[in-house]
Design an enzyme around this catalytic site. Structure first.
Site, mmCIF file in Angstrom:
data_model
loop_
_atom_site.group_PDB
_atom_site.id
_atom_site.type_symbol
_atom_site.label_atom_id
_atom_site.label_comp_id
_atom_site.label_asym_id
_atom_site.label_seq_id
_atom_site.Cartn_x
_atom_site.Cartn_y
_atom_site.Cartn_z
ATOM 1 N N GLU A 1 0.833 -1.185 -0.105
ATOM 2 C CA GLU A 1 0.127 -0.023 0.028
ATOM 3 C C GLU A 1 0.924 1.239 0.142
ATOM 4 O OE1 GLU A 1 -4.049 1.251 2.525
ATOM 5 O OE2 GLU A 1 -2.132 0.482 3.675
ATOM 6 N N ASP B 1 -5.311 10.773 8.202
ATOM 7 C CA ASP B 1 -3.839 10.273 8.609
ATOM 8 C C ASP B 1 -3.479 11.108 10.059
ATOM 9 O OD1 ASP B 1 -3.057 8.578 6.486
ATOM 10 O OD2 ASP B 1 -3.636 10.215 5.237
#
EC number: 4.2.1.20
Length: 245
Positions: A35, A46
């Site tokens: 990923e 995030d």
């Protein structure tokens, strides 16, 4: 059944040479799916560690195509791009076409089912129509019926985030969350976005996760102790996964 290790790394972090080294060696050590994060304009889902990695590479990384082509040459496992749909609304078709031409297998937009909930099926169709697999991101805040629907159309696996952002320690019952979603999902279930330690990892696997996605821990290890230490962590996590395979 082999439990999947989905290894996340920000494109180009901490530099291209070390990035390529980590990617190649992590695959040798048992990574099943890569990923790769493309730095967004605003990484709202995030945590601070991954946001810091974005900031570190955006100062010099101006071209994502060349390094992605290089990664595709170096490894023969599936590659999924993680980035934000919001950044590509004006040129989504071109972006998806480029990924397909490079040989990228799939794309995961963490904001798709949150910020574009009314249009997500349209976007999933567009992604698949360009020959790219659509990996959907879900979490505890989504209703059961949406998780079920997402699991039916998500390619490769369904991503389930146990916490609202990465790398932030918020008390949650990992095992009960995953037991709930495991009962809803027929697709492969990969758990990430907030697995904080080996205890969380084992709870996720015991509750029925088919795999785990790890990123913050690897970036932290690279920052503190270097690439070799991060690769040792890959090996350790692969060993834990194999205990449950």
């Amino acid at each position: 059944m082999r439990r999947m290790l989905v290894t996340y790394m920000t494109l180009g972090y901490p530099n291209l040479e070390s990035f390529y080294q980590f990617i190649e060696k992590s695959v040798e050590l048992g990574t099943d799916i890569l990923e790769i994060g493309l730095p967004p304009k605003y990484a709202k889902y995030d945590g601070p560690v991954i946001r810091k990695s974005y900031k570190a590479v955006t100062s010099w990384l101006k071209d994502y195509i060349t390094p992605l082509k290089e990664v595709r040459k170096k490894v023969n496992i599936p590659i999924i791009i993680l980035t934000y749909l919001e950044d590509y609304l004006s040129n989504l078709d071109n972006f998806l076409t480029t990924l397909h031409e490079i040989g990228i297998d799939g794309v995961l937009f963490p904001d798709l089912l949150i910020d574009f909930i009314d249009e997500y099926e349209e976007y999933v169709s567009k992604i698949k129509g360009k020959g790219v697999k659509a990996v959907l991101f879900t979490g505890p805040s989504l209703p059961d019926n949406l998780i079920i629907k997402a699991s039916r159309i998500s390619d490769i696996f369904l991503y389930y985030g146990v916490r609202p952002t990465t790398g932030i320690i918020i008390p949650v019952s990992v095992d009960s969350l995953i037991t709930r979603v495991r009962n809803l999902v027929q697709n492969k279930l990969v758990v990430g976005f907030g697995l904080n330690d080996f205890n969380d990892l084992r709870k996720a696997l015991s509750a029925g996760a088919d795999g785990v996605a790890i990123g913050t821990a690897f970036i932290e290890e690279i920052e503190k102790n270097g690439i070799q230490s991060a690769l040792h962590l890959v090996k350790t996590i692969r060993g834990i996964l194999d205990e449950y395979s």
